[in-house]
Scaffold this active site. Structure first.
Site, PDB file in Angstrom:
ATOM      1  N   GLN A  60     -13.371  25.987 -16.148  1.00 17.87           N
ATOM      2  CA  GLN A  60     -12.615  25.646 -14.930  1.00 17.87           C
ATOM      3  C   GLN A  60     -11.433  26.590 -14.720  1.00 17.87           C
ATOM      4  O   GLN A  60     -10.411  26.208 -14.151  1.00 17.87           O
ATOM      5  CB  GLN A  60     -12.150  24.184 -14.997  1.00 17.87           C
ATOM      6  CG  GLN A  60     -13.272  23.194 -14.760  1.00 17.87           C
ATOM      7  CD  GLN A  60     -13.952  23.400 -13.414  1.00 17.87           C
ATOM      8  OE1 GLN A  60     -13.304  23.741 -12.426  1.00 17.87           O
ATOM      9  NE2 GLN A  60     -15.249  23.210 -13.364  1.00 17.87           N
ATOM     10  N   SER A  61     -11.565  27.824 -15.192  1.00 13.64           N
ATOM     11  CA  SER A  61     -10.468  28.796 -15.098  1.00 13.64           C
ATOM     12  C   SER A  61     -10.117  29.135 -13.653  1.00 13.64           C
ATOM     13  O   SER A  61     -10.973  29.571 -12.872  1.00 13.64           O
ATOM     14  CB  SER A  61     -10.892  30.074 -15.824  1.00 13.64           C
ATOM     15  OG  SER A  61     -10.021  31.130 -15.497  1.00 13.64           O
ATOM     16  N   ASN A  62      -8.842  28.954 -13.325  1.00 15.58           N
ATOM     17  CA  ASN A  62      -8.350  29.386 -12.009  1.00 15.58           C
ATOM     18  C   ASN A  62      -8.247  30.898 -11.955  1.00 15.58           C
ATOM     19  O   ASN A  62      -8.413  31.511 -10.905  1.00 15.58           O
ATOM     20  CB  ASN A  62      -6.965  28.781 -11.749  1.00 15.58           C
ATOM     21  CG  ASN A  62      -6.985  27.282 -11.867  1.00 15.58           C
ATOM     22  OD1 ASN A  62      -7.622  26.623 -11.068  1.00 15.58           O
ATOM     23  ND2 ASN A  62      -6.322  26.753 -12.889  1.00 15.58           N
TER      24      ASN A  62
END
Ligand code: PLP
Length: 336
Positions: free
Chosen positions: A79-81
């Site tokens: 879920q890396s921005n």
């Protein structure tokens, strides 16, 4: 205050809508009983929604293009921005993007992972501790196939990327002057360190009088008190200053990291994060995200309740933009 010449002329690919808004949060302030809270809205930088990585990527993309890159490689969690914004920056500049993600592909593709795919990134899944090594291997493989890959470190946290937050501190200083505001403290989430390093370097260079207080998302000192993470932030901050022709001289005492709010670990949502998301949403109509900004805001809420600041002091909560990840957490935010 104008940017120093070297910073103003540093190669930069425009990706962010700046200046991002700085505005009061009166109902949040009232709910806390003070301090006065202002929001700095880097969730609105605008690149595939937004977030703090966009400011770093303006400098990193320029560096990649100068190196003749045709492909970006970076890494992060599912879920890396940072990965989402890198995928968007690559799409916008016409580069290929390879993302090295730690863990197993989840059953459902949602939140930032869904956006990574829509943005055309290629996903490579590896065990989390192997991410750095996997980026290097991929770079060698692509180079062997005749490509020119450019590896962006996790979080875009190096001296070049941190220049984005040196600029951001000048931007904040200009807004504070325009609105005739004095700020006692800036609160922001920290994890890979580049944002904090840039803020500390920028605060020094632009003469910001308040404190920069980072709430650690996942980093803490060893039992013997050594804190390799703080050392890394200090080194990046000094390197960024040096790139700009300034000696820096930033020491450990300039870097304030609170690690009291690590909760259940990286990406684990607990009661404080749930309360923070709801409080911001219900008082200001602003969404904070599950991994970073809810934890940093939970820290601000707790510190406010403990009387860290007087009611008439002013604190900027720097929203670094991770609300897109909420969609991958779903009902975890609906339990109390
Ligand atoms: C990456 C990230 C941070 C932390 O920034 P670093 O430069 O990695 O310390 C904070 N908030 C959000 C939303 C992020 O994605």
């Amino acid at each position: 205050m104008d940017l120093p010449d070297k910073l103003a002329s540093w190669p930069r690919v425009p990706l962010a809508n700046t200046p991002t808004p700085l505005h009061p949060a009166p109902r949040l302030t009232e709910a806390l009983g003070g301090p006065r809270v202002l929001l700095k809205r880097d969730d609105l930088t605008g690149l595939a929604t937004g977030g703090n990585k966009t400011r770093k990527l303006e400098f990193l993309l320029a560096d990649a293009l100068a190196a003749g890159a045709d492909c970006l490689i970076t890494a992060g969690g599912p879920q890396s921005n940072h990965c989402r914004q890198t995928a968007a920056a690559a799409a916008k500049t016409g580069l290929r993007c390879c993302l090295v993600l730690g863990g197993e592909p989840p059953a459902r593709c949602e939140g930032n992972l869904l956006l990574d795919r829509l943005l055309g990134a290629e996903l490579h899944w590896v065990e989390k501790p192997r991410r750095k090594e996997a980026m290097q291997q991929l770079a060698e493989q692509l180079a062997g196939e005749g490509h020119t890959p450019y590896v962006i470190p996790i979080g875009g946290s190096n001296a070049v990327g941190a220049l984005g937050y040196v600029v951001a501190m000048y931007e904040l200083a200009a807004q504070l002057r325009q609105f005739e505001e004095q700020v006692d403290c800036v609160v922001a989430a920290t994890s890979s360190g580049g944002t904090l390093a840039g803020m500390v370097a920028g605060a020094r260079l632009c003469g910001f009088q308040g404190q920069v207080l980072a709430i650690s998302i996942d980093q803490q000192p060893e039992a013997d008190g050594t804190f390799a993470y703080r050392d890394a932030v200090r080194d990046i901050a000094n390197e960024s200053c040096e790139l700009l022709g300034s000696s820096g001289g930033i020491t450990d005492s300039d870097i304030h990291i609170n690690h009291d709010y690590l909760g259940g670990g990286y990406g684990v949502v607990g009661q404080p994060e749930r309360e923070a998301v709801r409080l911001m949403a219900e008082t200001e109509g602003v969404l904070v995200g599950p991994v970073y900004t809810s934890r940093a805001l939970a820290g601000l809420i707790d510190l406010a309740r403990r009387g860290t600041w007087a009611p008439d002091q002013t604190v900027v909560f720097w929203h670094t933009g991770d609300e897109t990840a909420l969609h991958a957490y779903g009902d975890e935010f609906l339990t109390d």
